[in-house]
Design a protein around this motif. Structure first.
Motif, PDB file in Angstrom:
ATOM      1  N   UNK A 195       4.509  85.229 -57.449  1.00  0.00           N
ATOM      2  CA  UNK A 195       5.485  84.808 -56.446  1.00  0.00           C
ATOM      3  C   UNK A 195       6.876  85.350 -56.739  1.00  0.00           C
ATOM      4  N   UNK A 225       6.147  88.114 -54.452  1.00  0.00           N
ATOM      5  CA  UNK A 225       5.610  87.938 -53.101  1.00  0.00           C
ATOM      6  C   UNK A 225       6.473  87.087 -52.196  1.00  0.00           C
ATOM      7  N   UNK A 226       7.375  86.273 -52.759  1.00  0.00           N
ATOM      8  CA  UNK A 226       8.227  85.479 -51.876  1.00  0.00           C
ATOM      9  C   UNK A 226       9.355  86.318 -51.284  1.00  0.00           C
ATOM     10  N   UNK A 227       9.517  87.518 -51.778  1.00  0.00           N
ATOM     11  CA  UNK A 227      10.595  88.373 -51.272  1.00  0.00           C
ATOM     12  C   UNK A 227      10.179  89.009 -49.950  1.00  0.00           C
ATOM     13  N   UNK A 228      11.081  89.794 -49.388  1.00  0.00           N
ATOM     14  CA  UNK A 228      10.687  90.554 -48.204  1.00  0.00           C
ATOM     15  C   UNK A 228      10.654  92.049 -48.522  1.00  0.00           C
ATOM     16  N   UNK A 257       5.681  91.640 -50.649  1.00  0.00           N
ATOM     17  CA  UNK A 257       5.373  90.442 -49.848  1.00  0.00           C
ATOM     18  C   UNK A 257       3.986  90.568 -49.234  1.00  0.00           C
ATOM     19  N   UNK A 258       3.021  89.977 -49.900  1.00  0.00           N
ATOM     20  CA  UNK A 258       1.673  90.012 -49.352  1.00  0.00           C
ATOM     21  C   UNK A 258       0.946  88.773 -49.864  1.00  0.00           C
ATOM     22  N   UNK A 259       0.193  88.133 -48.967  1.00  0.00           N
ATOM     23  CA  UNK A 259      -0.328  86.806 -49.310  1.00  0.00           C
ATOM     24  C   UNK A 259      -1.440  86.836 -50.353  1.00  0.00           C
ATOM     25  N   UNK A 260      -2.020  87.998 -50.591  1.00  0.00           N
ATOM     26  CA  UNK A 260      -3.145  88.033 -51.537  1.00  0.00           C
ATOM     27  C   UNK A 260      -2.649  88.025 -52.985  1.00  0.00           C
TER      28      UNK A 260
END
Lengths: 531, 451
Positions: free
Chosen positions: B244, B247-250, B255-258
């Motif tokens: 995270x 992944x919480x960044x843009x 940023x990818x949910x997997x």
């Protein structure tokens, strides 16, 4: 092994009369409910009024106390609908403005279908225009939907979402329930293969249960494919969009959907998905043949061959399962995407399958079958259910948290449609049923060994993931319009579930109940979880 | 009824060992003088540890500018190495906690060293974020969310970087407890066999008065189970939160949910790679081939293949969804990974992590120690490059082309990384010399597993 003398007897199962009656009743009730539900669907001619009332009735039971707002809402909705039907082709902007005004008017009553529609339109615009103006939308705020003509056109096929034909509801209910049973049934095959690949002994006493389950899966698979074929554009926006064959620069062109043509097309859906299913089925049948051979001839030949087939299945499944989830479910929200989606559906598959295995195991034991099945096996299965409820929650959080945190409009719309809408109630209970219930009830050792608690949790998980799929499918198909699960959805669930369980039990009854020549059967018979 | 093990399962401990043999074999390195090989290895590790000290001193003395980070690539080798080491730690907890919950008895020969490895790896990981702060002495109050005298200055609870601090410190604490608790009966064994005064004193001190009574054992088992239950969600949470951080960044490519499950799978993969690296050597040098058998190596090779393939599926999924999403930034990020200036890193990652482990479909590859050792090195390299690819190639192409930049590490950064290797191996050599590398008491319980 030494001097232990284990007497494991072969058993044959036959479906008890009581069970047959129960399943028959379940299927009949399901049929009746579906038929009532079918006729209760508001048809095209009386679309406006009936739909309004139907949605209010079910709605009321769920949100008691919100009646006033609702009814007001329905009237608004009705007028809006009429307007949309009559004036759709030449007055799209007008409709849209109406929707937007309404949003402002009822800012307090958040549970409004039209508000969601407005939200949704807004989203479509954002998505449609994303390639050109992503930064504008994300940082500087999105342009007012009502005044953005170009963007509105980008919504393309979505402009006509009020005009979904009445039978869309039937297709959607069929799709949801057959897909769910497909997952559960396929999960049986996965369970079976995991035991071989992991070289696990404890579950050998149970092996015929998942084998019975996966013998069914070709039937829901066919139903899913038929629904996808016949429903087409009614369920999938991208199908409707592609049928219009809009070229770049023309009115209603959607850059995103156009860009997805290489994947979202008939060849993929009707080529790849059935091909995967057939391959899974062939491996499943091969494993069944090997088990039969083992029953007759003994030895470890079938065992080692089963390991190979299982490993082959695991690899193929790992690489192909996502195609099923992407093409059949994720493409309903065709503009949206999430990398974890396949895993999320795998989590649904696995935990609901475990629950069904558990229920059937309890049924067999209650009726005196599988004498070597002890509390310890049940305890371990319950641990699995516990663990994978948590796993599901983990995957759910991974998707939700990351999308919420980054807050990129084209991703967060998925949750806006589900959380900040009339689906809110279902959105919340989804987590309660699927995570909190198993988590608390299965926390203690006693909870995992008590058949009543286990049955309760298993049924909760099965209902919960039905609701989970409902949330995956319905908001997308109906563009955020609130369609409460009605008699038809419940009825079809009972019908599919009843047939599935009957078929599974019949498949179990057809063969020896105990894998008596399995090299790990003695391990399983003496299974002991200790503390 | 007594649990029966199937005839077709190979014995977990080979060589017809008696209970005394186990004690003798495993206490041998502790009770004998250090071998020449140990001294050599330890000496080299110390040299690298000195390098760590030197480069960290230089970093702190001169400032963080001695690293070649720039405004665009503001995370480079530091965070790559941090994630690399944290990931390596995961195998230890997986083996000791998750395999305990799954009642996998083959874990008993390897869990002690794997857990030790976890702890040392987390220590190495901690070096990077700590020194990345530049002025490490003021770091304590940024890191610890204590009310302070600086007004309303609080840490940012919304930041995954802060969650990371909590996750990793908790993980470290629980791992340390789990490791130490598991060792108490064995330390007591060393104490009881001790012939020198100092050994008697120190091992007596650390065995905390263990007397081997039924009550002690009962509590030992219950606490182990509870700690295993706590460690399992912890180990998942640690790499989830590490993922995270990105992944919480843009940032496209981050940023990818997997990311959460994919990072966890990758961590286990890299951890098993490191366990193989250590144990293939250790079993040979320390003569533990009857305890850490080919069967153990094969099982680990299978885990490596499984997790490698999972990670591979995640790579392909990411690539696919980037193409499918229609988001040009995502698409560019992935095309740039594969064909941009850092294509070689991407190619290394793909071939080491997805392709190379597929050789384990062949039994020979799973059961030949020298080959496994080679593969384990490949896995370590591949997983290091995975983090490098994720971090550097996602950052070096900003939204604005005017901010595009390249990143090459400075000698200080390379030195720190090599230095953490020194720290890791120094700790491991000390562990191998002064503590029982294999869990004697547990192994004794499975000697006659097939009677």
């Amino acid at each position: 092994m030494g001097n232990h003398q284990l007497n494991i007897e072969q058993e044959r199962y036959s479906i008890p009369k009581k069970t047959k009656t129960f399943l028959m009743g379940m299927i009949l009730v399901g049929l009746i409910l579906s038929i009532i539900g079918f006729f209760a669907i508001p048809r095209g001619e009386h679309h406006d009024e009936k739909e309004g009332h139907a949605s209010v009735e079910t709605h009321e039971t769920l949100h008691a106390g919100m009646q006033a707002t609702e009814e007001h809402d329905v009237e608004e909705h009705a007028t809006d609908d009429t307007e949309a039907n009559h004036a759709e082709t030449h007055d799209e902007d007008g409709t849209d403005e109406h929707a937007t005004d309404e949003t402002e008017e009822h800012a307090a009553g958040a549970h409004e279908t039209d508000e969601i529609a407005a939200h949704n339109d807004q989203q479509n615009e954002i998505v449609g225009d994303v390639v050109g103006t992503k930064i504008d939308c994300g940082v500087a705020g999105c342009p007012d939907p009502a005044h953005n003509h170009h963007a509105h056109n980008a919504g393309g096929a979505h402009g006509d979402h009020h005009a979904k034909p009445w039978y869309t509801r039937v297709y959607t209910a069929l799709l949801m329930n057959s897909y769910y049973i497909l997952l559960i049934s396929l999960g049986g095959l996965f369970f079976y293969c995991v035991q071989y690949v992991a070289n696990a002994g404890w579950a050998t006493a149970l092996l015929r249960i998942p084998q019975g389950m996966y013998s069914f899966f070709i039937i829901p698979a066919v139903v899913v494919m038929l629904v996808v074929y016949f429903a087409g554009g009614d369920i999938y926006h991208w199908v409707a969009y592609q049928a219009q064959n809009i070229l770049p620069g023309e009115e209603g062109f959607d850059k995103i959907l156009h860009g997805k043509k290489w994947f979202l097309n008939k060849q993929f859906v009707f080529g790849v998905v059935p091909a995967c299913m057939v391959i899974w089925y062939i491996i499943g049948m091969r494993l069944k043949a090997l088990a039969n051979k083992e029953d007759k001839e003994g030895g470890t030949w079938s065992f080692s061959k089963s390991i190979r087939s299982s490993a082959a299945f695991m690899v193929l499944f790992g690489f192909t399962f996502s195609f099923l989830a992407w093409l059949v479910i994720m493409s309903i929200d065709a503009h949206w995407f999430s990398t974890i989606f396949g895993i999320y559906h795998f989590a649904i598959l696995w935990v609901s399958s475990l629950s069904v295995i558990m229920l059937i195991a309890l049924h067999l034991r209650r009726n005196g079958y599988i004498k070597i099945l002890k509390d310890d096996h049940i305890h371990d299965l319950a641990k699995f259910m516990f663990a994978f409820s948590v796993f599901w929650m983990y995957i759910w959080i991974a998707q939700y948290l990351l999308i919420w945190y980054a807050n990129i409009p084209e991703e967060s719309i998925y949750y806006t449609m589900r959380q900040d809408s009339s689906y809110h109630f279902f959105f919340v209970i989804n987590v309660v049923i699927n995570f909190i219930a198993p988590f608390l009830l299965f926390m203690t050792r006693d909870g995992k060994r008590n058949p009543k608690i286990i049955t309760f949790v298993a049924i909760a998980i099965l209902v919960g993931h039905w609701n989970d799929l409902y949330l995956s499918i319905y908001p997308g198909v109906f563009n955020g319009e609130f369609i409460s699960p009605g008699l038809m959805e419940i009825g079809l669930f009972l019908v599919f579930g009843g047939i599935f369980v009957w078929w599974t039990l019949a498949a179990i009854a057809k063969r020896n109940l105990i894998a008596i020549n399995h090299p790990y059967i003695e391990e399983s018979a003496t299974h002991d979880v200790g503390v | 009824m007594h649990q029966i093990d199937s005839k077709i399962r190979p014995r977990l401990i080979q060589g017809d060992k008696s209970i005394t043999d186990v004690s003798n074999d495993i206490c041998r390195p502790i009770e004998n003088k250090a071998t020449a090989a140990w001294k050599l290895g330890f000496g080299i590790s110390l040299l690298f540890l000195a390098l760590l000290g030197g480069t960290l001193f230089w970093t702190t003395w001169t400032g963080i500018g001695v690293w070649h980070l720039n405004n665009t690539v503001m995370w480079g080798w530091d965070i790559t190495n941090f994630v690399f080491w944290v990931g390596i730690g995961h195998a230890g907890t997986l083996i000791s906690a998750i395999l305990l919950l799954f009642r996998q008895k083959w874990r008993m020969s390897i869990n002690r060293s794997a857990e030790a490895m976890t702890i040392f790896a987390v220590m190495c990981a901690a070096v990077f974020p700590l020194f990345h702060m530049g002025r490490i002495w003021v770091g304590m109050y940024w890191v610890l969310p204590l009310p302070n005298a600086f007004g309303s200055l609080w840490v940012n609870f919304n930041s995954p970087l802060l969650w990371d601090v909590f996750a990793i410190t908790t993980y470290f604490t629980v791992s340390l407890l789990f490791w130490y608790l598991g060792m108490i009966p064995d330390i007591a064994t060393v104490r009881d066999r001790a012939k020198t005064k100092s050994r008697k004193f120190w091992y007596g001190f650390f065995s905390m008065g263990w007397n081997g009574s039924a009550r002690s054992w009962h509590r030992y088992e219950i606490v182990s189970l509870i700690l295993a239950g706590i460690s399992t969600p912890l180990v998942l949470s640690v790499h989830t939160i590490v993922s995270m951080d990105f992944a919480t960044s843009v940032v496209p490519g981050w940023h990818t949910t997997i990311f959460p499950p994919y990072f966890v799978a990758g961590a286990i993969f890299s951890g098993f790679g490191m366990v193989l690296t250590l144990l293939v050597i250790a079993r040979k040098v320390m003569n533990y081939e009857d305890y850490i058998t080919i069967g153990h190596l094969e099982a680990m090779a299978k885990v490596v293949m499984l997790t490698g393939t999972l990670v591979g599926i995640a790579y392909l999924t990411e690539f696919f969804i980037a193409a499918y999403s229609g988001v040009v930034y995502e698409q560019y990020a992935f095309i740039n990974r594969a064909t941009g200036p850092y294509w070689w890193a991407y190619a290394t990652m793909m071939s080491c992590n997805l392709l190379a482990p597929q050789v384990f479909w062949f039994k020979w590859c799973r059961t030949t120690p020298w080959f496994l050792f080679m593969m384990s090195i490949i896995v370590n390299i591949g997983m290091w490059f995975e983090r490098f690819v994720i971090i550097v190639t996602s950052l070096h192409r900003e939204y604005l082309p005017s901010r595009w930049a390249m990143y090459v590490p400075s000698w200080v950064e390379v030195g720190i990384f090599l230095g953490t290797m020194g720290l890791f191996f120094t700790c491991f050599f000390l562990f191998a010399k002064f503590l029982p590398v294999i869990n004697m008491s547990e192994v004794k319980s499975i000697l006659k597993s097939r009677e």
